[in-house]
Design a protein around this motif. Structure first.
Motif, PDB file in Angstrom:
ATOM      1  N   PRO A   5       0.838  -1.204   0.000  1.00 24.86           N
ATOM      2  CA  PRO A   5       0.000   0.000   0.000  1.00 24.86           C
ATOM      3  C   PRO A   5       0.875   1.257   0.000  1.00 24.86           C
ATOM      4  CG  PRO A   5      -0.077  -1.092   2.135  1.00 24.86           C
ATOM      5  CD  PRO A   5       0.714  -1.971   1.223  1.00 24.86           C
ATOM      6  N   TYR A   6       0.328   2.333  -0.581  1.00 22.36           N
ATOM      7  CA  TYR A   6       1.112   3.570  -0.661  1.00 22.36           C
ATOM      8  C   TYR A   6       0.190   4.785  -0.667  1.00 22.36           C
ATOM      9  CZ  TYR A   6      -0.146   3.683  -5.611  1.00 22.36           C
ATOM     10  OH  TYR A   6      -0.835   3.736  -6.792  1.00 22.36           O
ATOM     11  N   ASN A   7       0.768   5.929  -0.365  1.00 23.06           N
ATOM     12  CA  ASN A   7       0.107   7.236  -0.454  1.00 23.06           C
ATOM     13  C   ASN A   7       0.928   8.117  -1.386  1.00 23.06           C
ATOM     14  OD1 ASN A   7      -1.746   6.529   1.553  1.00 23.06           O
ATOM     15  ND2 ASN A   7      -0.516   7.446   3.169  1.00 23.06           N
ATOM     16  N   VAL A   8       0.253   9.031  -2.080  1.00 20.55           N
ATOM     17  CA  VAL A   8       0.939  10.080  -2.842  1.00 20.55           C
ATOM     18  C   VAL A   8       0.425  11.394  -2.293  1.00 20.55           C
ATOM     19  CG1 VAL A   8       1.372  11.102  -5.100  1.00 20.55           C
ATOM     20  CG2 VAL A   8       1.093   8.622  -4.905  1.00 20.55           C
ATOM     21  N   GLU A   9       1.325  12.174  -1.706  1.00 16.76           N
ATOM     22  CA  GLU A   9       0.961  13.450  -1.084  1.00 16.76           C
ATOM     23  C   GLU A   9       1.455  14.615  -1.934  1.00 16.76           C
ATOM     24  OE1 GLU A   9       2.173  13.642   3.158  1.00 16.76           O
ATOM     25  OE2 GLU A   9       2.908  11.616   2.772  1.00 16.76           O
ATOM     26  N   ILE A  10       0.699  15.702  -1.899  1.00 16.10           N
ATOM     27  CA  ILE A  10       1.145  16.964  -2.495  1.00 16.10           C
ATOM     28  C   ILE A  10       1.517  17.867  -1.331  1.00 16.10           C
ATOM     29  CG2 ILE A  10       0.492  18.967  -3.868  1.00 16.10           C
ATOM     30  CD1 ILE A  10      -1.606  17.198  -5.233  1.00 16.10           C
ATOM     31  N   GLU A  11       2.801  18.194  -1.229  1.00 13.06           N
ATOM     32  CA  GLU A  11       3.254  19.040  -0.132  1.00 13.06           C
ATOM     33  C   GLU A  11       3.087  20.513  -0.456  1.00 13.06           C
ATOM     34  OE1 GLU A  11       7.156  17.823   1.066  1.00 13.06           O
ATOM     35  OE2 GLU A  11       6.404  15.946   1.885  1.00 13.06           O
ATOM     36  N   ASP A  12       3.357  20.888  -1.679  1.00 15.25           N
ATOM     37  CA  ASP A  12       3.047  22.233  -2.184  1.00 15.25           C
ATOM     38  C   ASP A  12       3.005  22.139  -3.701  1.00 15.25           C
ATOM     39  OD1 ASP A  12       5.611  22.725  -3.344  1.00 15.25           O
ATOM     40  OD2 ASP A  12       6.349  23.709  -1.556  1.00 15.25           O
ATOM     41  N   GLU A  13       2.991  23.266  -4.367  1.00 18.31           N
ATOM     42  CA  GLU A  13       2.786  23.287  -5.814  1.00 18.31           C
ATOM     43  C   GLU A  13       3.794  22.438  -6.585  1.00 18.31           C
ATOM     44  OE1 GLU A  13       2.776  26.616  -9.363  1.00 18.31           O
ATOM     45  OE2 GLU A  13       2.257  27.244  -7.335  1.00 18.31           O
ATOM     46  N   ASN A  14       5.026  22.335  -6.076  1.00 19.75           N
ATOM     47  CA  ASN A  14       6.075  21.621  -6.799  1.00 19.75           C
ATOM     48  C   ASN A  14       6.745  20.515  -5.999  1.00 19.75           C
ATOM     49  OD1 ASN A  14       6.008  23.119  -9.317  1.00 19.75           O
ATOM     50  ND2 ASN A  14       6.732  24.840  -8.112  1.00 19.75           N
TER      51      ASN A  14
END
Length: 155
Positions: free
Chosen positions: A36-45
């Motif tokens: 299992p995994y997560n993909v996070e957006i920390e900021d725009e880039n």
């Protein structure tokens, strides 16, 4: 299996054929849910992929980026022959998971902490590719702003 037609999405855009291929490929070949995994957006880039890889050590994991595809593989030694289980609920198998990276996204760090593999990614768009303002000139080749100043000075 149902095929999804992405062509209506690409009627008014040019040069996104790689995106269409990536969408179709992801739809057809998405592996099971291990690990299992997560993909996070920390900021725009900035992005982070976190994978649950309990039981794997740093030496068991391999990360590789080739042609905008990040491959994360975990290889387990085959020592299961000596063990007998009454119940086996912890997955302890090798895996390979691939992530399609957009242009200019690169892996900047990978850390294994408490059974979680954290992979940090950053999008670094080159200066030449960033938006820029284009000046519009008049028919005589002068800049509109300069022509406007001349009119004001004459008045």
């Amino acid at each position: 299996m149902t095929n999804i037609d992405f062509s209506p999405l690409f009627r008014s855009v040019i040069g996104f054929d790689r995106l269409a291929n990536a969408l179709e490929s992801a739809y057809r070949t998405e592996p099971g849910g291990y690990p299992p995994y997560n993909v996070e957006i920390e900021d725009e880039n900035k992005y982070r992929i976190t994978m649950a890889v309990a039981g794997f050590s740093e030496g068991d994991l391999n990360l590789e980026v080739k042609e905008n595809i990040l491959t994360v593989a975990g290889n387990r030694p085959d020592d299961e022959k000596e063990r007998r289980y009454l119940y086996r609920g912890i997955a302890n198998r090798s895996f390979e998971r691939k992530f399609q990276l957009a242009d200019y996204v690169r892996v900047v760090d990978a850390r294994l902490v408490n059974g979680l593999l954290h992979i940090d990614l950053v999008r670094e768009v080159p200066e030449a590719m960033k938006p820029r303002k284009i000046e519009v000139r008049g028919a005589d080749g002068s800049h509109f702003i300069e022509a406007e100043k001349k009119v004001q000075q004459a008045a």
